[in-house]
Scaffold this active site. Structure first.
Site, mmCIF file in Angstrom:
data_model
loop_
_atom_site.group_PDB
_atom_site.id
_atom_site.type_symbol
_atom_site.label_atom_id
_atom_site.label_comp_id
_atom_site.label_asym_id
_atom_site.label_seq_id
_atom_site.Cartn_x
_atom_site.Cartn_y
_atom_site.Cartn_z
ATOM 1 N N GLU A 368 0.817 -1.214 0.000
ATOM 2 C CA GLU A 368 0.000 0.000 0.000
ATOM 3 C C GLU A 368 0.851 1.265 0.000
ATOM 4 O O GLU A 368 0.551 2.227 -0.717
ATOM 5 C CB GLU A 368 -0.945 -0.017 1.205
ATOM 6 C CG GLU A 368 -1.905 -1.194 1.249
ATOM 7 C CD GLU A 368 -2.779 -1.344 0.010
ATOM 8 O OE1 GLU A 368 -2.879 -0.388 -0.787
ATOM 9 O OE2 GLU A 368 -3.353 -2.420 -0.168
ATOM 10 N N HIS A 456 -5.365 -6.522 -10.863
ATOM 11 C CA HIS A 456 -4.767 -7.461 -9.915
ATOM 12 C C HIS A 456 -4.385 -8.773 -10.593
ATOM 13 O O HIS A 456 -3.629 -9.569 -10.020
ATOM 14 C CB HIS A 456 -5.724 -7.740 -8.757
ATOM 15 C CG HIS A 456 -5.982 -6.536 -7.907
ATOM 16 N ND1 HIS A 456 -6.927 -5.594 -8.228
ATOM 17 C CD2 HIS A 456 -5.409 -6.103 -6.750
ATOM 18 C CE1 HIS A 456 -6.932 -4.642 -7.310
ATOM 19 N NE2 HIS A 456 -6.008 -4.928 -6.401
#
Length: 555
Positions: A368, A456
């Site tokens: 992140e 993803h």
């Protein structure tokens, strides 16, 4: 974001963060990002920037804004610019000028080669109509409570190759899962009203998107006194934590690392939360039932990620300005995701299934944080092949953070999220040696259809490249984990080591990737990065070439 990707439908719904995945041109509103060491002279010299624009043959209406500068050991300088046209941000107008030590321009890397010019700066569509169209697009994307408080702004949309006058609107609300915040950026043709682009500005790890305003506590350079405490984490064992003294004893604010603070959202999905405090500077008990345990893991992950960027890549925080993001834990109830929000400058973690598996593992924290770094540098758009590269960049550096931490309870590996049990079967979220092992559609090799996958899953090509570059092909056991990495053509790839592979990827990201870089552009950028670092005729350049060929990205 580190959430599960959707099982079907709109691939574009996942926007992990390219800094909450803002289009590169959109960053102009907030001003130029920080530069690396050695960038100040050009940043301060407006005449120099204007001269650069003139030398590049840009239109008189175009201006450049310095976003970032990287200086190599040999004196080569890579200056990243964003562009305006008649004062309007140009989305897709970013470019990088590469100058030798003598100041001469060696090369220019552009996100798009098209000449930036629009016939009229007067839109036929009203701002109100553009706002309505954006809200409609958000509702079609299953956003609940879709609303926009700010008026749309005029921009030039150049990403598709033909520059057009457009409106850019950000619509807030909640994503389809009913929990994850939504910040949907919608670009609308200012003449026809046609939607040109939409992008989720919340970047998650598992494949959902969220965003939410409101950062909390801990400004860089806080005068609070520092202290060192200990914490019992769920995944990383007993760890040391930097804290600051406060009226309540100690606050989980790391004054050593840019004022990094850890905040309790108390299972809410809104608000700023409350900075964790403790009387004796001993935090958590290693179980998810203790409110501080997830905070320990998040604070430890933030510290290890900061140290990785500082000590390994010589980067002083996300924007290279010494400022740390906020880490927010206990988001929602049993929320199985984590996400980066560029606007809030924060990482947010859910507590996972039954609130027993918080997504605070070390490689998730690195993942992140790295979305923010991507936003501050290349600004890779969070859709198509550039979106896959954005997501893979976070996986690559998340893996690197875990290896660098050398934690005996969470050993380095090429698996993402192997401890958070996001599927409920003990399997990791992603496999870098053979991405398709996830059984959810991740691509091992490039094909013309890769750009249509959820980011993803399209990230698998770059993840596989990175593993092959670092470790090579075939079966092997590394740090107690068995891997067996194939190649598309049956070739044998010999790895150059993880440390070199990480340096090459970071160099390419910061010096050669732009907002629109695709897989073939990534191949070119990493080859140039390897040549810069190790020499044009080096074994490292050959290895980069071989690893890309092995995942079907040809020269």
């Amino acid at each position: 974001m580190f959430s599960l990707p959707p099982t079907g439908g709109r691939a574009r719904r996942l926007a992990l963060t390219s800094g909450a995945v803002v289009l590169t041109g959109s960053l102009l509103a907030a001003g130029a990002a920080t530069a690396s060491a050695g960038a100040a002279p050009e940043r301060q010299a407006g005449a120099t920037v204007a001269a650069t624009a003139q030398a590049l043959g840009l239109d008189a209406k175009e201006q450049l804004v310095v976003k970032d500068t990287v200086k190599d050991a040999d004196g080569t300088v890579h200056t990243r610019y964003e562009r305006t046209y008649a004062g309007l941000p140009v989305l897709g107008g970013d470019l990088i000028v590469h100058r030798g030590a003598d100041g001469a321009v060696q090369e220019v890397t552009k996100a798009v080669e098209t000449t930036i010019k629009v016939a009229s700066l007067t839109p036929k569509l009203t701002p109100t109509a553009a706002k309505s169209a954006a809200v409609k697009a958000a509702k079609a994307a299953k956003t609940t409570g879709a609303t926009t408080g700010e008026a749309p702004r005029k921009v030039v949309w150049a990403v598709d190759g033909k520059p057009v006058l457009a409106y850019e609107t950000v619509v807030s609300g909640t994503q389809e899962d009913g929990v994850t915040p939504s910040l949907l950026r919608v670009v609308t043709d200012a003449d026809t009203g046609k939607k040109l682009y939409e992008q989720q500005l919340i970047n998650d790890i598992a494949g959902g998107i969220s965003a939410e305003g409101g950062s909390a506590a801990g400004k860089p350079g806080s005068p609070q006194a520092g202290a060192v405490g200990t914490g019992a984490s769920q995944y990383s064992g007993t760890v040391s934590l930097n804290s600051t003294t406060s009226s309540k004893g100690f606050s989980l604010v790391d004054s050593v690392r840019g004022g990094s603070s850890t905040v309790d959202l108390q299972h809410r999905t809104g608000g700023k939360g409350v900075v964790f405090t403790d009387a004796d500077n001993v935090w958590g008990d290693g179980t998810p039932g203790h409110n501080q345990t997830a905070a320990v893991e998040a604070a430890y992950g933030a510290a290890q990620t900061w140290d990785f960027y500082k000590n390994v890549l010589n980067r002083n925080g996300i924007k290279n300005d010494g400022r740390a993001p906020v880490s927010r834990v206990h988001y929602g109830n049993a929320y199985q995701n984590a996400y980066w929000d560029d606007q809030a400058f924060a990482i947010t973690y859910g507590d996972g299934a039954n609130n027993q598996h918080p997504l605070t593992q070390l490689d998730v924290a690195g993942h992140e944080f790295s979305h923010g770094v991507t936003s501050a540098t290349a600004g890779l758009q969070y859709s198509g092949e550039s979106g896959g590269l954005n997501e893979a960049t976070s996986d690559i550096f998340g893996t690197a953070v875990e290896w660098n931490a050398n934690n005996p309870q969470d050993k380095g590996d090429y698996l993402l999220g192997e401890k958070i049990d996001i599927f409920g079967n003990g399997k990791p979220l992603r496999y870098q040696d053979r991405p398709s092992k996830d059984g959810r559609g991740s691509a091992d090799y490039w094909s013309a259809a890769v750009g249509n996958l959820d980011v993803h899953y399209s990230s698998g090509v770059a993840n596989h490249f990175f593993y092959l570059l670092a470790e090579g092909s075939g079966a092997k056991d590394i740090n107690g984990v068995h891997y067996d990495s194939p190649t598309v053509d049956g070739s044998t790839v010999t790895g150059i080591g993880r440390d070199k592979a990480v340096q090459i990827w970071y160099k390419a990201l910061t010096s050669y990737f732009t907002s629109t870089t695709d897989y073939h552009g990534a191949r070119e950028g990493t080859l140039k990065a390897a040549a810069d670092l190790y020499g044009a005729n080096s074994a490292e350049v050959d290895a980069v070439d071989a690893a890309w060929t092995a995942v079907n990205v040809q020269g």
